[in-house]
Design an enzyme around this catalytic site. Sequence first.
Site, PDB file in Angstrom:
ATOM      1  N   PHE A 176       3.210   6.422   2.537  1.00 41.74           N
ATOM      2  CA  PHE A 176       4.341   7.225   2.061  1.00 41.74           C
ATOM      3  C   PHE A 176       3.912   8.368   1.142  1.00 41.74           C
ATOM      4  CE2 PHE A 176       5.577   2.740   2.555  1.00 41.74           C
ATOM      5  CZ  PHE A 176       6.397   2.868   3.661  1.00 41.74           C
TER       6      PHE A 176
ATOM      7  N   PRO B 268       0.802  -1.235   0.000  1.00 42.79           N
ATOM      8  CA  PRO B 268       0.000   0.000   0.000  1.00 42.79           C
ATOM      9  C   PRO B 268       0.830   1.279   0.000  1.00 42.79           C
ATOM     10  CG  PRO B 268      -0.985  -1.610   1.464  1.00 42.79           C
ATOM     11  CD  PRO B 268       0.328  -2.199   1.007  1.00 42.79           C
ATOM     12  N   CYS B 269       0.347   2.255  -0.803  1.00 41.22           N
ATOM     13  CA  CYS B 269       1.081   3.506  -0.992  1.00 41.22           C
ATOM     14  C   CYS B 269       0.782   4.599   0.026  1.00 41.22           C
ATOM     15  CB  CYS B 269       0.792   4.065  -2.392  1.00 41.22           C
ATOM     16  SG  CYS B 269       1.257   2.960  -3.741  1.00 41.22           S
ATOM     17  N   PRO B 270      -0.451   4.686   0.598  1.00 38.32           N
ATOM     18  CA  PRO B 270      -0.776   5.821   1.472  1.00 38.32           C
ATOM     19  C   PRO B 270       0.207   6.097   2.595  1.00 38.32           C
ATOM     20  CG  PRO B 270      -2.774   4.629   0.908  1.00 38.32           C
ATOM     21  CD  PRO B 270      -1.624   3.818   0.357  1.00 38.32           C
TER      22      PRO B 270
END
Length: 455
Positions: A97, A93-95
């Site tokens: 960073f 998951p990206c959120p």
Amino acid sequence: MTASKRDRQLEVVEICAGAGGQTLGLERAGFRHRVAVELDENAARTLRLNLQEVLGYGEKEAEDTVKVGDVAAPETWDATEHKGVDLLAGGVPCPPFSVAGKQLGANDERDLFAWAIELCGEIQPNALLLENVRGLSANRFTAYRQHVLDRLHEYGYIGDWKLLQANEFGVSQLRPRFVLVALKREFAEYFEWPTPFTEEPPTVGELLEDLMAANGWEQDQVDAWVKRADRIAPTIVGGSKKHGGADLGPTRAKRAWADLGVDAMGVRDEAPEKGWRVPEGVPGPKLTTAMVARIQGWHDIEPPRNSEATVADEFRWRFHGRKTSVYRQIGNAFPPPVAKALGVSIRKALLQEGERHTLLENTDRILDPVYKLLRGFDRPLTIDQIIEKLAKRGTVLEQPDVERRLNHLGHDFAMTVTVRSSGAIAYSLGEFKAFTGQEDHQRHDLFAQLRAKIS
């Protein structure tokens, strides 16, 4: 190298597989999926569908390959069954960073990057590939990245980070992705990052002209739109279930889309029909999910029936779910052409093809000198002591820079602050706050509470 070794089918375990952007790219690079784990049920259905229709898996084989659920939960899959696999890959998951996700890093319940590093140490693949948003390359996360490289070294890997631009690999989109590749030493000596393409990708207008005309919109209108859409697209944003439906991004992105003649306030079911005119105050037509998929590096969701195979079929894919779900699956994906380019480079290294080169960083690669210093001391250090000791090691930092790094460290690591009798403040570095598999980590409760909103 013998022909049998060169033609050997390499296997990959993919975590957080999404709808299959990385899956497709790695398959086209010569990897076969042993397992693909995904949280979202619609994305998992998309994966199973395409493993059969596009990649030639049998129905039962596709069903067994795709595991649905929390990738960190032992009831979802048994990682120990896959020890020694050729490649461990994923787009965690990206959120944690991203700027939109407030860059909480190790304090975000969706952060699985550190856990993936521990998984790598447990199953000991020959290579590791993890991709994330550009935000992970920021100064805010230098210590986080340093910790990752140090752990990989402890597990016997040589790791490296690189910011890759999707448009350099044929994708008509400004999509920077921060990529970590790590290999065991005997393979790392053969790894080289993929070389960008020499040709520029098509503009949005060139790429989507046939799709924009597919529902009868007059050719003169299409031509005018193609002329205006004369650049590649801004980053496609899939977003998370915490936010609204399908639109093409935040305010700045919407302005960039408007310059291309695209209404970014939503996604259409179909391309403009005959007689359609751009409403007043609107920059142009909305895109369909098929158009967004093509910008992301896939090709037509529903290719023409009975048509001869074309080069575009290499990245053909079909999606399961309603429009918003499909858009989210597309927008959150790793562009297949970029995944293929990385897969080809990793495959060559694993087969030990090409020229062997000397590794520059075989032990301590220093991204954050303050982290490295504090990690190596068992007693607290003041800022003046940090500056002095770093200077003896050849690193010159001023007080504001040390303070900034200490502040960043405090986000992702337990930091003990003590006040000495002289009044000086001293710092010592404690445990990494990120989830790495701990049974008592706060991630479990937060994940359970927010399960329906995590994507």
